[in-house]
Design a protein around this motif. Structure first.
Motif, PDB file in Angstrom:
ATOM      1  N   GLY A   1      10.482 -48.913   6.348  1.00 45.67           N
ATOM      2  CA  GLY A   1      10.795 -49.389   4.993  1.00 45.67           C
ATOM      3  C   GLY A   1      12.283 -49.575   4.783  1.00 45.67           C
ATOM      4  O   GLY A   1      12.720 -50.546   4.169  1.00 45.67           O
ATOM      5  N   THR A   2      13.073 -48.645   5.305  1.00 50.10           N
ATOM      6  CA  THR A   2      14.529 -48.741   5.177  1.00 50.10           C
ATOM      7  C   THR A   2      15.060 -49.968   5.910  1.00 50.10           C
ATOM      8  O   THR A   2      15.899 -50.717   5.378  1.00 50.10           O
ATOM      9  CB  THR A   2      15.195 -47.461   5.725  1.00 50.10           C
ATOM     10  OG1 THR A   2      14.680 -46.334   5.014  1.00 50.10           O
ATOM     11  CG2 THR A   2      16.695 -47.504   5.568  1.00 50.10           C
ATOM     12  N   CYS A   3      14.567 -50.187   7.120  1.00 53.09           N
ATOM     13  CA  CYS A   3      15.003 -51.363   7.898  1.00 53.09           C
ATOM     14  C   CYS A   3      14.591 -52.664   7.210  1.00 53.09           C
ATOM     15  O   CYS A   3      15.363 -53.627   7.164  1.00 53.09           O
ATOM     16  CB  CYS A   3      14.429 -51.304   9.302  1.00 53.09           C
ATOM     17  SG  CYS A   3      15.169 -50.011  10.310  1.00 53.09           S
ATOM     18  N   ALA A   4      13.375 -52.691   6.658  1.00 53.06           N
ATOM     19  CA  ALA A   4      12.911 -53.896   5.970  1.00 53.06           C
ATOM     20  C   ALA A   4      13.756 -54.169   4.730  1.00 53.06           C
ATOM     21  O   ALA A   4      14.114 -55.314   4.448  1.00 53.06           O
ATOM     22  CB  ALA A   4      11.438 -53.748   5.593  1.00 53.06           C
ATOM     23  N   THR A   5      14.095 -53.106   4.003  1.00 52.39           N
ATOM     24  CA  THR A   5      14.937 -53.269   2.815  1.00 52.39           C
ATOM     25  C   THR A   5      16.325 -53.759   3.194  1.00 52.39           C
ATOM     26  O   THR A   5      16.886 -54.648   2.535  1.00 52.39           O
ATOM     27  CB  THR A   5      15.039 -51.928   2.060  1.00 52.39           C
ATOM     28  OG1 THR A   5      13.727 -51.480   1.746  1.00 52.39           O
ATOM     29  CG2 THR A   5      15.826 -52.081   0.776  1.00 52.39           C
ATOM     30  N   ALA A   6      16.881 -53.198   4.260  1.00 52.19           N
ATOM     31  CA  ALA A   6      18.206 -53.629   4.718  1.00 52.19           C
ATOM     32  C   ALA A   6      18.176 -55.097   5.143  1.00 52.19           C
ATOM     33  O   ALA A   6      19.085 -55.865   4.812  1.00 52.19           O
ATOM     34  CB  ALA A   6      18.669 -52.744   5.871  1.00 52.19           C
ATOM     35  N   ALA A   7      17.133 -55.491   5.866  1.00 53.07           N
ATOM     36  CA  ALA A   7      17.028 -56.882   6.312  1.00 53.07           C
ATOM     37  C   ALA A   7      16.904 -57.823   5.115  1.00 53.07           C
ATOM     38  O   ALA A   7      17.535 -58.895   5.092  1.00 53.07           O
ATOM     39  CB  ALA A   7      15.825 -57.037   7.234  1.00 53.07           C
ATOM     40  N   ALA A   8      16.123 -57.429   4.122  1.00 54.65           N
ATOM     41  CA  ALA A   8      15.973 -58.267   2.928  1.00 54.65           C
ATOM     42  C   ALA A   8      17.297 -58.378   2.172  1.00 54.65           C
ATOM     43  O   ALA A   8      17.662 -59.452   1.687  1.00 54.65           O
ATOM     44  CB  ALA A   8      14.893 -57.685   2.023  1.00 54.65           C
ATOM     45  N   THR A   9      18.030 -57.275   2.083  1.00 56.25           N
ATOM     46  CA  THR A   9      19.324 -57.294   1.394  1.00 56.25           C
ATOM     47  C   THR A   9      20.310 -58.201   2.115  1.00 56.25           C
ATOM     48  O   THR A   9      21.011 -59.005   1.488  1.00 56.25           O
ATOM     49  CB  THR A   9      19.890 -55.864   1.301  1.00 56.25           C
ATOM     50  OG1 THR A   9      18.940 -55.036   0.646  1.00 56.25           O
ATOM     51  CG2 THR A   9      21.193 -55.839   0.542  1.00 56.25           C
ATOM     52  N   ILE A  10      20.361 -58.090   3.435  1.00 55.42           N
ATOM     53  CA  ILE A  10      21.252 -58.957   4.223  1.00 55.42           C
ATOM     54  C   ILE A  10      20.861 -60.425   4.028  1.00 55.42           C
ATOM     55  O   ILE A  10      21.718 -61.294   3.857  1.00 55.42           O
ATOM     56  CB  ILE A  10      21.214 -58.552   5.707  1.00 55.42           C
ATOM     57  CG1 ILE A  10      21.892 -57.196   5.879  1.00 55.42           C
ATOM     58  CG2 ILE A  10      21.876 -59.602   6.584  1.00 55.42           C
ATOM     59  CD1 ILE A  10      21.692 -56.571   7.241  1.00 55.42           C
ATOM     60  N   GLY A  11      19.569 -60.700   4.010  1.00 56.70           N
ATOM     61  CA  GLY A  11      19.102 -62.068   3.782  1.00 56.70           C
ATOM     62  C   GLY A  11      19.533 -62.602   2.432  1.00 56.70           C
ATOM     63  O   GLY A  11      19.945 -63.757   2.312  1.00 56.70           O
TER      64      GLY A  11
ATOM     65  N   VAL B   1      22.151 -61.590   0.661  1.00 54.67           N
ATOM     66  CA  VAL B   1      23.606 -61.777   0.665  1.00 54.67           C
ATOM     67  C   VAL B   1      23.979 -63.065   1.386  1.00 54.67           C
ATOM     68  O   VAL B   1      24.808 -63.848   0.905  1.00 54.67           O
ATOM     69  CB  VAL B   1      24.300 -60.553   1.304  1.00 54.67           C
ATOM     70  CG1 VAL B   1      25.770 -60.831   1.564  1.00 54.67           C
ATOM     71  CG2 VAL B   1      24.143 -59.334   0.412  1.00 54.67           C
ATOM     72  N   VAL B   2      23.358 -63.316   2.538  1.00 55.42           N
ATOM     73  CA  VAL B   2      23.639 -64.543   3.292  1.00 55.42           C
ATOM     74  C   VAL B   2      23.243 -65.770   2.470  1.00 55.42           C
ATOM     75  O   VAL B   2      23.985 -66.753   2.395  1.00 55.42           O
ATOM     76  CB  VAL B   2      22.913 -64.513   4.654  1.00 55.42           C
ATOM     77  CG1 VAL B   2      22.966 -65.874   5.334  1.00 55.42           C
ATOM     78  CG2 VAL B   2      23.531 -63.454   5.551  1.00 55.42           C
ATOM     79  N   GLY B   3      22.093 -65.714   1.813  1.00 57.19           N
ATOM     80  CA  GLY B   3      21.659 -66.830   0.964  1.00 57.19           C
ATOM     81  C   GLY B   3      22.616 -67.075  -0.188  1.00 57.19           C
ATOM     82  O   GLY B   3      22.921 -68.222  -0.520  1.00 57.19           O
TER      83      GLY B   3
ATOM     84  N   TRP C   1      26.937 -70.227  -2.700  1.00 53.27           N
ATOM     85  CA  TRP C   1      28.288 -70.270  -3.251  1.00 53.27           C
ATOM     86  C   TRP C   1      29.118 -71.341  -2.542  1.00 53.27           C
ATOM     87  O   TRP C   1      29.823 -72.108  -3.185  1.00 53.27           O
ATOM     88  CB  TRP C   1      28.945 -68.905  -3.102  1.00 53.27           C
ATOM     89  CG  TRP C   1      30.405 -68.920  -3.404  1.00 53.27           C
ATOM     90  CD1 TRP C   1      31.433 -68.792  -2.513  1.00 53.27           C
ATOM     91  CD2 TRP C   1      31.019 -69.108  -4.681  1.00 53.27           C
ATOM     92  NE1 TRP C   1      32.636 -68.888  -3.158  1.00 53.27           N
ATOM     93  CE2 TRP C   1      32.417 -69.075  -4.483  1.00 53.27           C
ATOM     94  CE3 TRP C   1      30.528 -69.303  -5.974  1.00 53.27           C
ATOM     95  CZ2 TRP C   1      33.311 -69.229  -5.528  1.00 53.27           C
ATOM     96  CZ3 TRP C   1      31.429 -69.450  -7.009  1.00 53.27           C
ATOM     97  CH2 TRP C   1      32.799 -69.420  -6.793  1.00 53.27           C
ATOM     98  N   GLN C   2      29.019 -71.409  -1.217  1.00 53.98           N
ATOM     99  CA  GLN C   2      29.774 -72.409  -0.467  1.00 53.98           C
ATOM    100  C   GLN C   2      29.329 -73.820  -0.845  1.00 53.98           C
ATOM    101  O   GLN C   2      30.159 -74.721  -0.996  1.00 53.98           O
ATOM    102  CB  GLN C   2      29.594 -72.185   1.031  1.00 53.98           C
ATOM    103  CG  GLN C   2      30.328 -70.959   1.539  1.00 53.98           C
ATOM    104  CD  GLN C   2      30.039 -70.666   2.994  1.00 53.98           C
ATOM    105  OE1 GLN C   2      29.103 -71.188   3.560  1.00 53.98           O
ATOM    106  NE2 GLN C   2      30.844 -69.818   3.598  1.00 53.98           N
ATOM    107  N   THR C   3      28.028 -74.010  -1.017  1.00 55.74           N
ATOM    108  CA  THR C   3      27.514 -75.330  -1.401  1.00 55.74           C
ATOM    109  C   THR C   3      28.002 -75.704  -2.797  1.00 55.74           C
ATOM    110  O   THR C   3      28.445 -76.834  -3.028  1.00 55.74           O
ATOM    111  CB  THR C   3      25.973 -75.320  -1.369  1.00 55.74           C
ATOM    112  OG1 THR C   3      25.555 -74.956  -0.055  1.00 55.74           O
ATOM    113  CG2 THR C   3      25.411 -76.689  -1.726  1.00 55.74           C
ATOM    114  N   ALA C   4      27.934 -74.754  -3.722  1.00 61.07           N
ATOM    115  CA  ALA C   4      28.383 -75.030  -5.094  1.00 61.07           C
ATOM    116  C   ALA C   4      29.877 -75.329  -5.122  1.00 61.07           C
ATOM    117  O   ALA C   4      30.323 -76.246  -5.819  1.00 61.07           O
ATOM    118  CB  ALA C   4      28.063 -73.833  -5.990  1.00 61.07           C
TER     119      ALA C   4
END
Length: 56
Positions: A13-23, A25-27, A32-35
């Motif tokens: 669960g911790t790894c899945a949450t971390a992966a979702a958070t990183i995703g 942030v990257v999104g 932001w770069q596109t805008a």
């Protein structure tokens, strides 16, 4: 459930949450770069069209 099973699922669960958070942030960074690029292009376009009727 044994202690090891609970620990394993907690780690998953911790790894899945971390992966979702990183995703997220990257999104957000990509958005932001596109805008920013769009706004910069709009500023450039508006500057170049300040007096489009002057040809001389």
């Amino acid at each position: 459930m044994s202690e090891h099973t609970i620990l394993l699922w907690t780690m998953i669960g911790t790894c899945a949450t971390a992966a979702a958070t990183i995703g997220l942030v990257v999104g957000a960074l990509k958005a932001w770069q596109t805008a920013k690029a769009t706004l910069d292009q709009m500023k450039h376009d508006s500057r170049s069209q300040t007096r489009p009727y002057v040809f001389a």
